[in-house]
Design a protein around this motif. Sequence first.
Motif, mmCIF file in Angstrom:
data_model
loop_
_atom_site.group_PDB
_atom_site.id
_atom_site.type_symbol
_atom_site.label_atom_id
_atom_site.label_comp_id
_atom_site.label_asym_id
_atom_site.label_seq_id
_atom_site.Cartn_x
_atom_site.Cartn_y
_atom_site.Cartn_z
ATOM 1 N N ASP A 165 45.560 34.095 33.773
ATOM 2 C CA ASP A 165 44.573 34.981 33.148
ATOM 3 C C ASP A 165 45.097 35.645 31.881
ATOM 4 O O ASP A 165 44.452 36.561 31.354
ATOM 5 N N GLN A 212 38.024 39.890 35.322
ATOM 6 C CA GLN A 212 36.763 39.453 35.905
ATOM 7 C C GLN A 212 35.899 40.664 36.278
ATOM 8 O O GLN A 212 36.406 41.714 36.671
ATOM 9 N N TYR A 267 32.737 41.845 38.759
ATOM 10 C CA TYR A 267 32.138 41.384 40.004
ATOM 11 C C TYR A 267 30.886 42.177 40.344
ATOM 12 O O TYR A 267 30.651 43.288 39.846
ATOM 13 N N PRO A 270 31.108 36.501 40.907
ATOM 14 C CA PRO A 270 31.900 36.677 39.679
ATOM 15 C C PRO A 270 30.984 36.687 38.470
ATOM 16 O O PRO A 270 30.469 35.654 38.060
ATOM 17 N N GLY A 285 31.601 38.106 35.239
ATOM 18 C CA GLY A 285 32.182 38.482 33.956
ATOM 19 C C GLY A 285 31.870 37.536 32.814
ATOM 20 O O GLY A 285 31.908 37.922 31.650
ATOM 21 N N THR A 298 36.134 35.742 30.886
ATOM 22 C CA THR A 298 36.921 36.104 32.071
ATOM 23 C C THR A 298 37.386 34.884 32.854
ATOM 24 O O THR A 298 38.114 35.027 33.831
ATOM 25 N N VAL A 299 36.973 33.697 32.440
ATOM 26 C CA VAL A 299 37.389 32.475 33.127
ATOM 27 C C VAL A 299 38.879 32.239 32.858
ATOM 28 O O VAL A 299 39.301 32.193 31.698
ATOM 29 N N GLY A 320 35.107 31.556 38.174
ATOM 30 C CA GLY A 320 34.201 32.493 37.522
ATOM 31 C C GLY A 320 33.062 31.841 36.780
ATOM 32 O O GLY A 320 32.442 32.459 35.908
#
Length: 549
Positions: free
Chosen positions: A200, A206, A208, A302, A304, A308-309, A325
Motif C-alpha cells: 500500500d 482504504q 470502508y 471497501p 475508497g 486506495t487499491v 478494493g
Amino acid sequence: MEREVLEVDVLIVGGGPAGLSAALRLAQLQRQHGGDALTVAVLEKGREAGAHLLSGAVLDTSALAELVPDYRERGMPIEADVREDRVYLLDGGGKIRVPTPPPLRNHGHLIISLNRFGRWLAGLVEEGGVDIFTGFAGTDILFEDGRVAGVRTGDRGIARDGSRRAVFEPGVDIRARVTLFCDGVRGNLTKQLVSTLRLDEGRDPQQYAIGLKELWEIRPGRLEAGTVIHTLGHPLRAEEFGGGFIYALPEGRVAVGLVVGLDYHDPLFDPHAAFQRFKLHPFVADLLRGGQLLKYGAKALPEGGWHTVPRCWMDGGLIAGDAGGYLNSFRLKGIHLAMKTGMLAAETAFEAVRAGDTSAGRLQAYEARIAASNVRAELYPVRNVHQAFGYGLIPGLAFSAWTVLTGGRWPERIRGRAGHERMQTLDEYYSHHPASLEPSNAVRPDRMLTFDKLTNVHYSGTRHEEDQPSHLLVQTEVCYTRCGPEYGHPCQRFCPANVYEMLREGDRLRLQINASNCVHCKTCDIEDPYQVITWVPPEGGGGPQYDGL
C-alpha cells in the motif's frame, strides 16, 4: 508438527465472485489451449459454497455475460430483472422523490441473491474439474525466499484453552506456483500480505462502509418485483455517509438495508440502531408492517476507490475482488468488478504458469490488463467520490454531480483518511454537539419491525464450534486504560452482532467477547480507534449461513 502438503499450480483463496470467476476462467482456458492440465484448487472458509456471501444485490451483468454468455439457459438463479428505479430523499417523516442519477440507473441489470449465485457459480467450477475445499480457512501465507509459495489452512480441534482435543487435525500446507488472494473485504491473508510486502505504499488508506441487510416477506402487491429503491437522508445526519435500499423480489419478498460509511465522527453512533430507525420511517414501516423477517446479515464494503487499491501483484501472487478494493461506491456495485478482476488474474496466472515464470515481473501483466479493461475505465473517473463525502453530505452530493458532468476529469486526487482516525473522542465530539452522552440513535426494539442485535444474529444462521479459541484477538488493556474513558467502548456499538459487551464486576468493567455471535463482517478489525482488534478465521466452517441473502 508434521503437516500434509498439497502441491497445486494455482491456489485460489476465497470462494466468492472473484475466486469462483477466476477458477471458472482457468477451467475455460485449459479447455481452449489444451496441453498438460493445470491443477487448481479453491479454498472457502464457509461450510458450503456461498454460505458467507452477502450483498444487496443488483448485478451488473457485464462480467457474467463475458464469463458465462448463456447464464440464463444454464439456470442462473435470478430473483428479478430490474423494472424501475426510484431515489428518495427522506427526512424524519416524509420523502421527496428525486431524479435518478445516471450511476443509479439499473436498466438491464438483475436483482439476485449473492448466496444463491455463489452456489450456482461453484457448481460450474466443479463441472469444469476444479476442486473446491469448503470449510477450510487460510490462516497463514507460506513465503519462500521472499516470494508467496502458498497458504496454510487452520488447525482443527483446538480447545478454548489452547489444548488439543481428541479430534485435533493439523492444518495443511497448500503450495502453489501462483496464489490468487480473493479473500474478500479486509481479508485476513490479504491484510497480512499488504503489511508484509508494503503493497500500500503510495496509496491512500482504504475507506470502508458497513452494509446491514434484512430479507422480509410482506403482503404481495405492496411493491412490484424488480423495483429498486435507494434513499438518502434519514436516519443519517449530514455528517454521516450512506443511504438505504429496498429491492423488491418475487413472492412478496423484499430486501431492505442500510449502508453506513465507517468514517463517522460520533463515538456513540451505532450503525445497527440507525438501521432500525430507517425501518421506522413511515415510508419503510408502511411497506414492512404486518410482514415477517426471514434473514439478517452484515458485511463491510471497501469504498475508497481507485487510489486506495494496493499493488496487487507480487512474486507468486495476485489480489482480486474486494480484497483489492475493486468496488464502485458511486454505483453501489462491486460484484461485476470482483468477477472481472478474478478473470484477469486467472488469465495472468495461466500464462505465467505455462511459461514457467511466476515472478513479480511476469505477474505485473495483471496490472496492465486491469488498466486496459473496463475496471479502470469505471473506477478512475469516480476515484474521489467517497473522499468528497468526508466534507459532509452537501459537498459530497455537489462533487458527485460535478463528477457526472465532467466524467471525473478534475481534480486529480482528494486525499482520504482511514475511517478509524476520523472517530472523535467523547470530549472532542460532545464539546461541539450539545447532547446527552447516550447513543445518538438508540431504538427500543419491538421485535415486529425493529430488533435487537442478538435477535438479528439468530436470523443470520451464525454457528461456531463453541470449544475453540476466540478468533477475535483483542489487546484488552487498551480497552480499560484508554478506549473506555476516551471513546466510551465503541466496539459495543459498531459491531452489528453483539460480540463485544462491557460487563460490570464490582467497581470495574470487564470486556466479554461473544465470539460465537460473529457474522464475519470485519467491522471491528476496521473501525476500532486504536486498531487493537484483529479478526482471524475461526475453525473452518464457522460463521453465518446467508441462505437467500
